[in-house]
Write a protein that holds these residues in place. Structure first.
Motif, mmCIF file in Angstrom:
data_model
loop_
_atom_site.group_PDB
_atom_site.id
_atom_site.type_symbol
_atom_site.label_atom_id
_atom_site.label_comp_id
_atom_site.label_asym_id
_atom_site.label_seq_id
_atom_site.Cartn_x
_atom_site.Cartn_y
_atom_site.Cartn_z
ATOM 1 N N THR A 38 0.832 -1.197 0.000
ATOM 2 C CA THR A 38 0.000 0.000 0.000
ATOM 3 C C THR A 38 0.871 1.254 0.000
ATOM 4 O O THR A 38 0.617 2.193 -0.754
ATOM 5 C CB THR A 38 -0.946 0.008 1.221
ATOM 6 O OG1 THR A 38 -1.768 -1.156 1.159
ATOM 7 C CG2 THR A 38 -1.814 1.237 1.247
ATOM 8 N N GLU A 39 1.894 1.260 0.821
ATOM 9 C CA GLU A 39 2.805 2.410 0.844
ATOM 10 C C GLU A 39 3.446 2.625 -0.516
ATOM 11 O O GLU A 39 3.593 3.759 -0.963
ATOM 12 C CB GLU A 39 3.878 2.228 1.915
ATOM 13 C CG GLU A 39 3.420 2.693 3.274
ATOM 14 C CD GLU A 39 4.577 2.844 4.239
ATOM 15 O OE1 GLU A 39 5.425 3.738 4.027
ATOM 16 O OE2 GLU A 39 4.609 2.066 5.203
ATOM 17 N N ALA A 40 3.831 1.544 -1.187
ATOM 18 C CA ALA A 40 4.462 1.660 -2.501
ATOM 19 C C ALA A 40 3.518 2.293 -3.511
ATOM 20 O O ALA A 40 3.921 3.148 -4.314
ATOM 21 C CB ALA A 40 4.918 0.288 -2.987
ATOM 22 N N VAL A 41 2.250 1.904 -3.457
ATOM 23 C CA VAL A 41 1.263 2.502 -4.368
ATOM 24 C C VAL A 41 1.137 3.998 -4.098
ATOM 25 O O VAL A 41 1.185 4.812 -5.023
ATOM 26 C CB VAL A 41 -0.114 1.807 -4.225
ATOM 27 C CG1 VAL A 41 -1.195 2.583 -4.957
ATOM 28 C CG2 VAL A 41 -0.043 0.380 -4.738
ATOM 29 N N ILE A 50 1.000 9.097 -10.497
ATOM 30 C CA ILE A 50 -0.432 8.848 -10.632
ATOM 31 C C ILE A 50 -1.178 9.796 -9.701
ATOM 32 O O ILE A 50 -0.597 10.385 -8.791
ATOM 33 C CB ILE A 50 -0.798 7.379 -10.296
ATOM 34 C CG1 ILE A 50 -0.369 7.000 -8.874
ATOM 35 C CG2 ILE A 50 -0.207 6.423 -11.316
ATOM 36 C CD1 ILE A 50 -0.771 5.591 -8.442
ATOM 37 N N THR A 51 -2.483 9.921 -9.921
ATOM 38 C CA THR A 51 -3.307 10.776 -9.063
ATOM 39 C C THR A 51 -3.667 10.031 -7.778
ATOM 40 O O THR A 51 -3.529 8.798 -7.697
ATOM 41 C CB THR A 51 -4.614 11.184 -9.772
ATOM 42 O OG1 THR A 51 -5.412 10.012 -9.984
ATOM 43 C CG2 THR A 51 -4.346 11.892 -11.098
ATOM 44 N N THR A 56 -5.621 5.274 -4.863
ATOM 45 C CA THR A 56 -6.627 4.677 -3.992
ATOM 46 C C THR A 56 -7.273 3.465 -4.658
ATOM 47 O O THR A 56 -7.433 2.414 -4.031
ATOM 48 C CB THR A 56 -7.683 5.717 -3.598
ATOM 49 O OG1 THR A 56 -7.026 6.791 -2.914
ATOM 50 C CG2 THR A 56 -8.753 5.119 -2.707
ATOM 51 N N ALA A 57 -7.611 3.594 -5.940
ATOM 52 C CA ALA A 57 -8.219 2.475 -6.663
ATOM 53 C C ALA A 57 -7.268 1.281 -6.700
ATOM 54 O O ALA A 57 -7.685 0.139 -6.485
ATOM 55 C CB ALA A 57 -8.592 2.906 -8.077
ATOM 56 N N GLU A 58 -5.995 1.544 -6.957
ATOM 57 C CA GLU A 58 -5.008 0.467 -7.008
ATOM 58 C C GLU A 58 -4.825 -0.176 -5.633
ATOM 59 O O GLU A 58 -4.767 -1.400 -5.507
ATOM 60 C CB GLU A 58 -3.675 1.012 -7.528
ATOM 61 C CG GLU A 58 -2.707 -0.056 -7.925
ATOM 62 C CD GLU A 58 -1.508 0.484 -8.676
ATOM 63 O OE1 GLU A 58 -0.410 -0.052 -8.429
ATOM 64 O OE2 GLU A 58 -1.651 1.422 -9.487
ATOM 65 N N ALA A 69 -13.307 -9.217 -10.213
ATOM 66 C CA ALA A 69 -12.542 -8.627 -11.307
ATOM 67 C C ALA A 69 -12.071 -7.240 -10.930
ATOM 68 O O ALA A 69 -12.846 -6.404 -10.488
ATOM 69 C CB ALA A 69 -13.418 -8.562 -12.556
ATOM 70 N N ALA A 70 -10.788 -7.000 -11.103
ATOM 71 C CA ALA A 70 -10.207 -5.688 -10.806
ATOM 72 C C ALA A 70 -10.399 -4.763 -11.997
ATOM 73 O O ALA A 70 -10.342 -5.181 -13.141
ATOM 74 C CB ALA A 70 -8.724 -5.828 -10.499
ATOM 75 N N GLN A 71 -10.636 -3.495 -11.712
ATOM 76 C CA GLN A 71 -10.739 -2.487 -12.747
ATOM 77 C C GLN A 71 -9.350 -1.913 -12.987
ATOM 78 O O GLN A 71 -8.638 -1.609 -12.050
ATOM 79 C CB GLN A 71 -11.696 -1.366 -12.298
ATOM 80 C CG GLN A 71 -13.109 -1.835 -12.073
ATOM 81 C CD GLN A 71 -13.737 -2.367 -13.358
ATOM 82 O OE1 GLN A 71 -13.579 -1.778 -14.414
ATOM 83 N NE2 GLN A 71 -14.418 -3.491 -13.258
ATOM 84 N N PRO A 72 -8.966 -1.739 -14.241
ATOM 85 C CA PRO A 72 -7.626 -1.224 -14.526
ATOM 86 C C PRO A 72 -7.479 0.237 -14.117
ATOM 87 O O PRO A 72 -8.436 0.998 -14.165
ATOM 88 C CB PRO A 72 -7.498 -1.375 -16.041
ATOM 89 C CG PRO A 72 -8.897 -1.395 -16.545
ATOM 90 C CD PRO A 72 -9.726 -2.010 -15.443
ATOM 91 N N VAL A 73 -6.273 0.581 -13.691
ATOM 92 C CA VAL A 73 -5.941 1.966 -13.372
ATOM 93 C C VAL A 73 -5.121 2.493 -14.539
ATOM 94 O O VAL A 73 -4.115 1.898 -14.912
ATOM 95 C CB VAL A 73 -5.124 2.070 -12.065
ATOM 96 C CG1 VAL A 73 -4.635 3.481 -11.853
ATOM 97 C CG2 VAL A 73 -5.961 1.601 -10.894
#
Length: 75
Positions: A38-41, A50-51, A56-58, A69-73
């Motif tokens: 999470t910290e890396a993201v 990234i925004t 947050t989405a990632e 199913a994951a949504q792409p960022v």
């Protein structure tokens, strides 16, 4: 790759770092465990890659149930 657009209050690395430090502190105060992943993201957000919305989405993908199913960022 298109450079992310940031609000005036998150325009600099220092501002984004302060936002994340406050967010992590608030989360920890409520019992959240901030993983290295999470910290890396969120470090990608701090570095301007990234925004915050994308970060947050990632990061939230970690909490999806198995098989969801994951949504792409799009960075």
């Amino acid at each position: 790759m298109k450079q992310p657009q940031f609000l005036p209050q998150e325009a600099t690395v220092a501002q984004r770092r302060a936002i994340m430090e406050r967010g992590f502190a608030a989360g920890r105060a409520q019992g959240a465990i901030i993983t290295p992943e999470t910290e890396a993201v969120y470090n990608r957000y701090v570095n301007g890659e990234i925004t915050l919305e994308q970060a947050t989405a990632e990061a939230m993908r970690v909490y999806q149930p198995q098989g969801a199913a994951a949504q792409p960022v799009h960075a």
